[in-house]
Design a protein around this motif. Structure first.
Motif, PDB file in Angstrom:
ATOM      1  N   HIS A 256     -23.687  11.758  19.502  1.00 31.39           N
ATOM      2  CA  HIS A 256     -22.455  11.793  18.727  1.00 31.39           C
ATOM      3  C   HIS A 256     -22.733  11.298  17.307  1.00 31.39           C
ATOM      4  O   HIS A 256     -23.329  10.236  17.117  1.00 31.39           O
ATOM      5  CB  HIS A 256     -21.375  10.924  19.364  1.00 31.39           C
ATOM      6  N   GLU A 257     -22.271  12.057  16.324  1.00 29.03           N
ATOM      7  CA  GLU A 257     -22.548  11.701  14.937  1.00 29.03           C
ATOM      8  C   GLU A 257     -21.541  10.682  14.419  1.00 29.03           C
ATOM      9  O   GLU A 257     -20.355  10.739  14.737  1.00 29.03           O
ATOM     10  CB  GLU A 257     -22.516  12.936  14.046  1.00 29.03           C
ATOM     11  N   PHE A 258     -22.050   9.741  13.609  1.00 27.25           N
ATOM     12  CA  PHE A 258     -21.185   8.804  12.910  1.00 27.25           C
ATOM     13  C   PHE A 258     -20.714   9.507  11.637  1.00 27.25           C
ATOM     14  O   PHE A 258     -21.387   9.466  10.602  1.00 27.25           O
ATOM     15  CB  PHE A 258     -21.930   7.511  12.578  1.00 27.25           C
ATOM     16  N   THR A 259     -19.581  10.144  11.700  1.00 29.95           N
ATOM     17  CA  THR A 259     -19.102  10.972  10.599  1.00 29.95           C
ATOM     18  C   THR A 259     -18.579  10.158   9.421  1.00 29.95           C
ATOM     19  O   THR A 259     -18.303  10.713   8.353  1.00 29.95           O
ATOM     20  CB  THR A 259     -17.995  11.909  11.092  1.00 29.95           C
ATOM     21  N   THR A 260     -18.454   8.840   9.606  1.00 29.57           N
ATOM     22  CA  THR A 260     -17.966   7.998   8.508  1.00 29.57           C
ATOM     23  C   THR A 260     -19.056   7.707   7.485  1.00 29.57           C
ATOM     24  O   THR A 260     -18.781   7.194   6.407  1.00 29.57           O
ATOM     25  CB  THR A 260     -17.439   6.663   9.059  1.00 29.57           C
ATOM     26  N   SER A 261     -20.307   8.041   7.810  1.00 25.04           N
ATOM     27  CA  SER A 261     -21.411   7.732   6.902  1.00 25.04           C
ATOM     28  C   SER A 261     -21.370   8.616   5.665  1.00 25.04           C
ATOM     29  O   SER A 261     -21.210   9.830   5.745  1.00 25.04           O
ATOM     30  CB  SER A 261     -22.750   7.942   7.617  1.00 25.04           C
ATOM     31  N   ASN A 262     -21.496   7.985   4.493  1.00 27.39           N
ATOM     32  CA  ASN A 262     -21.559   8.729   3.236  1.00 27.39           C
ATOM     33  C   ASN A 262     -22.884   8.469   2.521  1.00 27.39           C
ATOM     34  O   ASN A 262     -23.000   8.673   1.321  1.00 27.39           O
ATOM     35  CB  ASN A 262     -20.384   8.356   2.323  1.00 27.39           C
ATOM     36  N   MET A 263     -23.872   7.988   3.270  1.00 31.70           N
ATOM     37  CA  MET A 263     -25.176   7.678   2.686  1.00 31.70           C
ATOM     38  C   MET A 263     -26.005   8.949   2.549  1.00 31.70           C
ATOM     39  O   MET A 263     -26.310   9.610   3.534  1.00 31.70           O
ATOM     40  CB  MET A 263     -25.919   6.659   3.555  1.00 31.70           C
ATOM     41  N   ARG A 264     -26.354   9.296   1.335  1.00 25.42           N
ATOM     42  CA  ARG A 264     -27.212  10.447   1.073  1.00 25.42           C
ATOM     43  C   ARG A 264     -28.627   9.937   0.842  1.00 25.42           C
ATOM     44  O   ARG A 264     -28.872   9.169  -0.093  1.00 25.42           O
ATOM     45  CB  ARG A 264     -26.709  11.211  -0.153  1.00 25.42           C
ATOM     46  N   CYS A 265     -29.554  10.350   1.693  1.00 28.58           N
ATOM     47  CA  CYS A 265     -30.919   9.851   1.580  1.00 28.58           C
ATOM     48  C   CYS A 265     -31.882  10.809   2.273  1.00 28.58           C
ATOM     49  O   CYS A 265     -31.469  11.715   2.998  1.00 28.58           O
ATOM     50  CB  CYS A 265     -31.034   8.458   2.196  1.00 28.58           C
ATOM     51  N   THR A 266     -33.161  10.601   2.025  1.00 34.38           N
ATOM     52  CA  THR A 266     -34.211  11.378   2.675  1.00 34.38           C
ATOM     53  C   THR A 266     -35.287  10.428   3.178  1.00 34.38           C
ATOM     54  O   THR A 266     -35.296   9.244   2.844  1.00 34.38           O
ATOM     55  CB  THR A 266     -34.848  12.389   1.697  1.00 34.38           C
ATOM     56  N   HIS A 267     -36.195  10.952   4.015  1.00 36.29           N
ATOM     57  CA  HIS A 267     -37.295  10.127   4.510  1.00 36.29           C
ATOM     58  C   HIS A 267     -38.202   9.708   3.353  1.00 36.29           C
ATOM     59  O   HIS A 267     -38.171  10.352   2.298  1.00 36.29           O
ATOM     60  CB  HIS A 267     -38.083  10.900   5.571  1.00 36.29           C
ATOM     61  N   PRO A 268     -39.000   8.646   3.525  1.00 37.48           N
ATOM     62  CA  PRO A 268     -39.222   7.897   4.758  1.00 37.48           C
ATOM     63  C   PRO A 268     -38.056   6.980   5.115  1.00 37.48           C
ATOM     64  O   PRO A 268     -37.298   6.559   4.250  1.00 37.48           O
ATOM     65  CB  PRO A 268     -40.478   7.074   4.428  1.00 37.48           C
TER      66      PRO A 268
END
Length: 351
Positions: A256-268
């Motif tokens: 289930h996805e936490f749809t409240t997240s607004n964090m835009r990021c990439t790995h690592p």
């Protein structure tokens, strides 16, 4: 840090107060999260190359760094000086490395299947085991946070090894599709988590059972690219290849996805030892100058609630079909992904 640099790997210190950042050209920088001060490890010019892995010693006094030339180097985190000579006993790409609980010995695995336990001060190998007899068949490897368990996979099976004894304690047959990545959740028991093709399975090595789940909200065009699991097994971070608007999604172990997240990021990616903090590379389009930055957020802020509010693990059901898809077997033969030549800076968000 040069304008052509990029983050390649991240690792929190055992106390969660510092983070080590490996880069493509500038070696390793250690950043104090509270003061935002940082210092560079004392690396020679020839070692300023693509850092492939970082690990802290349990006492927080040393760091080992894996490099593409098949060597591992150790540094004192206080003085930033090297400790002992470069460890050069591996003959192939090093997939994973970590310290043993005594902080004086380390374990490392290379793609050719050679598993070594060695003294970080002298470089003397104290134990050597070949975990695969076929050249260049090790595609996925993951150490538990305390380096007591090691997961390895080739094209046929996944195996969990007890470290430092280097003995097999469990194995499972794999489908004819390579795994993307795997993670051992040591704080919740010896369970191995593998990801791919918008699905994942949870394997309990003590009961020999595993369960399947799927990441919700993803289409057939969404291809998983990188993942990380919090040490308590409550939060999963999954990057989707080519998703410019929302590259990284966060899930629980039921998919289930936490749809409240607004964090835009990439790995690592990296979670702190207690699972309270999450670190990653920012999306350059989010900054006015278009540069990559180190971003650190609290997990509570990302998921919109405290991790203590929901269960950590999913109880495996009867053995079922395994599902995994990701990078092809030649993934580790490919050169590192080159990102645009943009200026690289750090950005620590207040927590």
């Amino acid at each position: 840090m040069s304008t052509a640099d990029a983050l390649t790997c991240l690792a929190f210190s055992p106390d969660g107060n510092k983070i080590a950042c490996g880069t493509a050209r500038s070696g390793v920088t250690i950043t104090d999260i509270s003061s935002k001060s940082k210092h560079q490890l004392e690396m020679l010019a020839e070692t300023h190359t693509h850092v492939t892995a970082i690990a802290w010693s349990p006492d927080g006094e040393k760091i080992i760094v894996s490099l593409p030339d098949h060597t591992i180097r150790c540094w004192n985190t206080i003085s930033t000086h090297p400790v002992g000579p470069p460890f050069a006993e591996h003959k192939d790409l090093i997939l994973t490395a970590g310290f043993l609980p005594d902080s004086s010995h380390a374990v490392s695995l290379s793609r050719d299947g050679e598993l070594l336990v060695w003294d970080t001060g002298s470089g003397v190998v104290t134990q050597q085991v070949t975990v695969s007899n076929t050249t260049q068949t090790m595609f996925v490897a993951a150490l538990s946070t305390d380096s007591s368990l090691l997961f390895t996979s080739d094209t046929k099976e996944g195996i969990v090894w007890e470290i430092p004894k280097c003995t097999r304690i469990a194995e499972i047959a794999l489908p004819n599709i390579p795994l993307l990545q795997a993670a051992i959740i040591s704080h919740s028991g010896p369970q191995v988590l593998a990801f791919g093709d918008r699905s994942f399975w949870i394997w309990d090595t003590s009961t020999k059972k595993h369960d399947d789940a799927r990441f919700e909200g993803l289409s057939e065009d969404d291809i998983p690219f990188a993942m990380a699991a919090s040490p308590d097994g409550k939060v999963l971070a999954l990057e989707i290849d080519g998703d410019i608007n929302h590259p990284t999604h966060f899930y629980d172990l039921k998919g289930h996805e936490f749809t409240t997240s607004n964090m835009r990021c990439t790995h690592p990616f990296a979670f702190s030892p207690g699972g309270k903090l999450f670190a990653a590379s920012s999306v350059p389009s989010d900054s006015k100058d278009g540069i990559y930055k180190l971003v650190i957020r609290s997990v509570e802020e990302i998921i919109g609630r405290s991790p203590l509010d929901f269960p950590a693990m999913v109880t495996p059901k009867a053995k079922g079909k395994q599902r995994s898809l990701g990078l092809n077997p030649g993934f580790f033969d490919q050169p590192p992904v080159r990102r645009p030549r943009l200026e690289f800076k750090y950005m620590l968000k207040s927590i």
